[in-house]
Design a protein around this motif. Sequence first.
Motif, PDB file in Angstrom:
ATOM      1  N   VAL A 339      20.190  50.082  28.900  1.00 29.39           N
ATOM      2  CA  VAL A 339      21.462  50.507  29.486  1.00 29.39           C
ATOM      3  C   VAL A 339      21.267  50.634  30.992  1.00 29.39           C
ATOM      4  O   VAL A 339      20.393  51.374  31.447  1.00 29.39           O
ATOM      5  CB  VAL A 339      21.955  51.843  28.899  1.00 29.39           C
ATOM      6  N   VAL A 340      22.083  49.917  31.751  1.00 29.64           N
ATOM      7  CA  VAL A 340      22.001  49.918  33.220  1.00 29.64           C
ATOM      8  C   VAL A 340      23.265  50.554  33.775  1.00 29.64           C
ATOM      9  O   VAL A 340      24.371  50.264  33.321  1.00 29.64           O
ATOM     10  CB  VAL A 340      21.841  48.490  33.769  1.00 29.64           C
ATOM     11  N   MET A 341      23.103  51.419  34.766  1.00 31.02           N
ATOM     12  CA  MET A 341      24.235  52.052  35.438  1.00 31.02           C
ATOM     13  C   MET A 341      24.000  52.021  36.941  1.00 31.02           C
ATOM     14  O   MET A 341      22.879  52.244  37.394  1.00 31.02           O
ATOM     15  CB  MET A 341      24.398  53.508  34.994  1.00 31.02           C
ATOM     16  N   THR A 342      25.062  51.767  37.690  1.00 30.50           N
ATOM     17  CA  THR A 342      25.000  51.912  39.143  1.00 30.50           C
ATOM     18  C   THR A 342      26.166  52.783  39.586  1.00 30.50           C
ATOM     19  O   THR A 342      27.197  52.883  38.904  1.00 30.50           O
ATOM     20  CB  THR A 342      25.063  50.554  39.878  1.00 30.50           C
ATOM     21  N   ALA A 343      26.011  53.417  40.730  1.00 35.97           N
ATOM     22  CA  ALA A 343      27.045  54.309  41.261  1.00 35.97           C
ATOM     23  C   ALA A 343      26.811  54.494  42.756  1.00 35.97           C
ATOM     24  O   ALA A 343      25.806  54.025  43.307  1.00 35.97           O
ATOM     25  CB  ALA A 343      27.023  55.654  40.534  1.00 35.97           C
ATOM     26  N   GLY A 344      27.726  55.211  43.394  1.00 35.01           N
ATOM     27  CA  GLY A 344      27.627  55.412  44.832  1.00 35.01           C
ATOM     28  C   GLY A 344      27.658  56.870  45.238  1.00 35.01           C
ATOM     29  O   GLY A 344      28.074  57.198  46.353  1.00 35.01           O
ATOM     30  N   GLU A 345      27.191  57.765  44.354  1.00 34.27           N
ATOM     31  CA  GLU A 345      27.216  59.199  44.658  1.00 34.27           C
ATOM     32  C   GLU A 345      25.863  59.654  45.203  1.00 34.27           C
ATOM     33  O   GLU A 345      25.164  60.450  44.585  1.00 34.27           O
ATOM     34  CB  GLU A 345      27.628  59.988  43.408  1.00 34.27           C
ATOM     35  N   TYR A 346      25.517  59.127  46.371  1.00 37.46           N
ATOM     36  CA  TYR A 346      24.228  59.404  46.978  1.00 37.46           C
ATOM     37  C   TYR A 346      24.119  60.870  47.395  1.00 37.46           C
ATOM     38  O   TYR A 346      25.070  61.463  47.892  1.00 37.46           O
ATOM     39  CB  TYR A 346      24.012  58.478  48.180  1.00 37.46           C
TER      40      TYR A 346
END
Length: 473
Positions: A339-346
């Motif tokens: 399962v791969v996830m990306t996001a932008g909540e650095y």
Amino acid sequence: MFVALCGASAAGRAATAEPCGTPLPGRDGWSIEQEPRLAGFSPDLLCDAVRTFVESTRNRHALVVERHGKLVIDAYRTGADRSTYSIWASRTQFDKDQLHDVRSITKSVVAVLWGITDGSRVVPPLTTPVLDLLPDLADLRSGGRERITVADMLCMRSGLTWDESGGYSRWANDEKGLLWRGNRPRYVFERPLAAPPGTLFNYNGGLSAVLGQLLEKQTGSSLQEYAGQWLFTPLGIRDWEWEGDLRGRARAFTGLRLRPRDLARLGRLMLQGGEWQGRQIVPQAWVRTLLSPCAAGEEFGYHWWSGNVFVRGKEVRWHAAQGNGGQRLFIVPSLDMVVVMTAGEYDDGSIGRAQRYLLQLVVAATREHEGELAESSAPSVAAAQEVAPVETRATFRSVTEEDGGARVYVHLKVVPRANLPFTTLRFSVRDKSILAGLREGTHVKFRAERIDGENFLTTIRAVPPCVRFQPCD
């Protein structure tokens, strides 16, 4: 006519939208399973998980699910994103061909490269003192630094003083110096020891930077060249970037940009013990090492993480490469699933809990665990309970409020060797009255349970501190 045109436009959008994240064919060689049931999923529950991703208020960008060697889910969203050097975020429409910063997943890739190199006996054994490999730092062979081994570096148990707390936007964050310092190894090793080598975990991107530099020294190639030749090309990964620092050098602690579908290839490689299409790319023994904790009961291994999700009392083990902002590459061996996830909540630590909960929903959609999670969006405590309530001793540390006080979290320091099925010592509390009269440093007994993928404090009371030579129940 206007209403009719709007209706036709909406119908056209609906017709082109892929239902529930069904993967689109690509030229990357992935096999696609368009029928989730054939991949061992409940289609309705898996669609619910995708809907949670799509409708989330979090700044999520991609969700890819691969099982038994085939893509089952390939879903994307538009969201704000920024590179390491950017001050401002820009709105990006993500899709299957868009590269994404994977941040500290880069560290896990470097650890994989170390194993590939070890297979050819180019790099020294894990027991080798690192300063033996850095003769230019002979003046630093004192104070215990001379005992720091390669294994200590990979396990991030060097003992060196290092502080990456408070987010990477904080200018005092020690990782910042890695972007511009001329001599990275000296920048890392000139620090005093805060603990004996090999005894205490402390997250330290500087150790990854030194390991990357040692790889370049031992192989005679840049990290980009070596990764391209020995890892990415054999995996069929053709579109990728590895950004450098302000001096143009490869960053072993961050900097990789990959497509989520290609991150899934790396996950499948690990599930298959380092083998890809009949070729042993990574030694099988090294894969086992990477996915093993460096110390019993800890989540961190050799630059890879381990943990579990609970599906109504059933523990499901995962391993992961993780990056700031919500970048996740989960592998679930018991389900043969990636399962791969990306996001932008650095720099937002709460995204980690949200991503683990999304993983939990995907796990609950498998035939092995189908229906274990309550199907209601707001399940009752009885329906959503995942583990039996646990009681143990701890020290009351602090209370924090988020979302204007709508969420209250209690921080506890649990006694050593406490057998807790939790991955954090941060507990949500719904009834603030149970905290009445407690002060920081108070010894307490508490009960907690895991609900909806989060740890909830149910009761807490002050107790006398444990006395030496007297049993402490």
